[in-house]
Design an enzyme around this catalytic site. Structure first.
Site, short mmCIF file in Angstrom:
data_model
loop_
_atom_site.label_atom_id
_atom_site.label_comp_id
_atom_site.label_asym_id
_atom_site.label_seq_id
_atom_site.Cartn_x
_atom_site.Cartn_y
_atom_site.Cartn_z
N LYS A 62 -5.75 -1.59 -4.52
CA LYS A 62 -6.96 -2.18 -5.10
C LYS A 62 -7.08 -3.70 -4.91
O LYS A 62 -8.20 -4.23 -4.92
CB LYS A 62 -7.02 -1.84 -6.58
CG LYS A 62 -7.35 -0.38 -6.88
CD LYS A 62 -8.80 -0.06 -6.60
CE LYS A 62 -9.21 1.30 -7.14
NZ LYS A 62 -10.64 1.56 -6.96
N SER A 315 -1.65 6.04 -2.46
CA SER A 315 -2.49 4.90 -2.82
C SER A 315 -1.97 4.05 -3.96
O SER A 315 -2.40 2.90 -4.11
CB SER A 315 -3.90 5.40 -3.17
OG SER A 315 -3.83 6.36 -4.22
#
Length: 418
Positions: A62, A315
């Site tokens: 992110k 992720s």
């Protein structure tokens, strides 16, 4: 085929992603690509490459999109500060970007956000507000706060700058894994797969882009099949990082162009992937981060990976240790490598040593051994004992329990493999 905005022009291009990489290059890590022969054999693929964004700064991808967005804010916008909503990982990305760019940040998170993610976000200097039982409620509250304060709202996914930042993973994939045939990417709101897909669909070779969602938050495929955004009334999944109820306009428009298919997996399959990543890849992954590997190893997704070189985007790795241990244990249950059994033991506690020695001699790992609460069916001259055992598989564990059952004064009353 028309562009993502319906006019022939794409909302985000590979050039945008390359510009984003220049902007964030000194801030983010170029995360490793770890190939796994074990996972390739399990998936029936030629090779499996794990793109380990769980070791990225803040523990997830992110920071790529957050910094790309916030670095482009005007001086006036920086002075007013930013606000965002997040289930955890975007929060840390925005908070760190704010710290690096000297921008005040406020993050609104839902009640389901793990404490570890909240504390990490505060550690980067952000104000954290807990509001809403699911992400959508947090999102609505953050927008209200932005209107009231004049702060810039930094969306976790539905923003072209965010998508371009996340797409830098795709550039790294092509460099690290040039033989790539298929990539598996988790979908929450769709920012990650939109960015990666934008890059891969502009590549010289044809790469299949597959989205993966938990069955309890599977909104993307119905939306793409219907060619319009479909929203879930609620979500029910262990993968809180991708527990969104829908895509939004930007990510949906891009996903229509760059996503080839979407598959869904169960929470138990996700838990198994968490366990296998820890055991085989020595990688700590949160449930959302393990979801693509769950799809690669699932017997129900019909992905047909035979002979392919498969990229798996891990992720994120922001998970507290207690939750990770519980997920891993559930995963071992799913893999039939963990059993819980109830024993009746005479001569307690002196016979405990015999129980332990038998387990060790059979090559199993003793996870739990404790005196259980007595019930009405337990014999008064026997002590009820609960054991939890880890082994190599169902046959192995059955053999261990048979060994315990053969001990004098020990009876196996119940056994549960899942």
């Amino acid at each position: 085929m028309s562009g993502a905005d319906g006019t022939g022009e794409r909302l985000v291009t590979r050039a945008d992603v390359e510009t984003a990489r220049e902007r964030i290059d000194d801030v983010v890590h170029r995360t490793p690509l770890d190939t796994s022969r074990t996972f390739a054999e399990m998936a029936g693929a030629a090779s499996v490459g794990l793109k380990l964004e769980n070791v990225q700064r803040t523990g997830s991808f992110k920071i790529r999109g957050a910094y790309n967005k916030m670095a482009q804010l005007s001086a006036a916008e920086r002075e007013a500060g930013v606000i965002s909503s997040s289930a955890g990982n975007h929060a840390q990305g925005v908070a760190l970007a704010g710290q690096l760019l000297d921008i005040d940040t406020t993050i609104v998170v839902p009640e389901v956000t793990p404490a570890a993610k909240i504390e990490a976000t505060r550690g980067y200097g952000a104000e954290v507000v807990v509001e809403g039982d699911i992400y959508e409620r947090s999102y609505e509250y953050a927008l209200e706060r932005a209107d009231e304060t004049g702060a810039t709202f930094v969306h976790p996914f539905d923003d072209e700058a965010i998508v371009a930042g996340q797409g830098t993973i795709g550039l790294e994939l092509l460099e690290q894994y040039p033989e790539l045939d298929t990539v598996l990417v988790a979908i929450g709101g769709g920012g990650l797969i939109s960015g990666i897909g934008t890059v891969l669909k502009a590549a010289e070779r044809d790469v299949r882009v597959i989205g993966v969602q938990p069955k309890g938050a599977a909104h993307a495929k119905p939306s793409l099949v219907a060619d319009e955004i479909r929203e879930l009334s609620g979500v029910d999944t262990v993968a809180e990082g991708i527990a969104d109820t829908r895509m939004l306009e930007t990510t949906f428009a891009i996903a229509r162009e760059v996503v080839d298919d979407v598959v869904s997996v169960s929470d138990r399959e996700i838990a198994a992937a968490v366990a296998l990543l820890a055991e085989r890849a020595k990688a700590v992954a949160e449930s959302a981060g393990a979801t693509p590997l769950a799809a690669a190893l699932s017997d129900e997704t019909d992905l047909n990976l035979e002979g392919e070189h498969v990229g798996v985007i891990v992720s994120g790795g922001n998970v507290n240790l207690t939750e990770h241990a519980e997920l891993a244990r559930t995963g071992l249950h799913e893999l039939e490598r963990y059993v819980e059994a109830r024993l009746a033991v005479s001569g307690w506690p002196t016979r405990v040593s015999e129980v332990v020695e038998t387990i060790e001699s059979e090559g199993a790992e003793l996870d739990v051994l404790e005196r259980a609460r007595r019930t009405s069916v337990d014999e008064p001259n026997r002590v009820p004992v609960t054991v939890g055992l880890e082994g190599s598989g169902l046959e192995h564990l059955e053999g261990v329990l048979d060994g315990l059952n053969s001990l004098e004064g020990v009876s196996v009353l119940e056994r549960s493999f899942g």
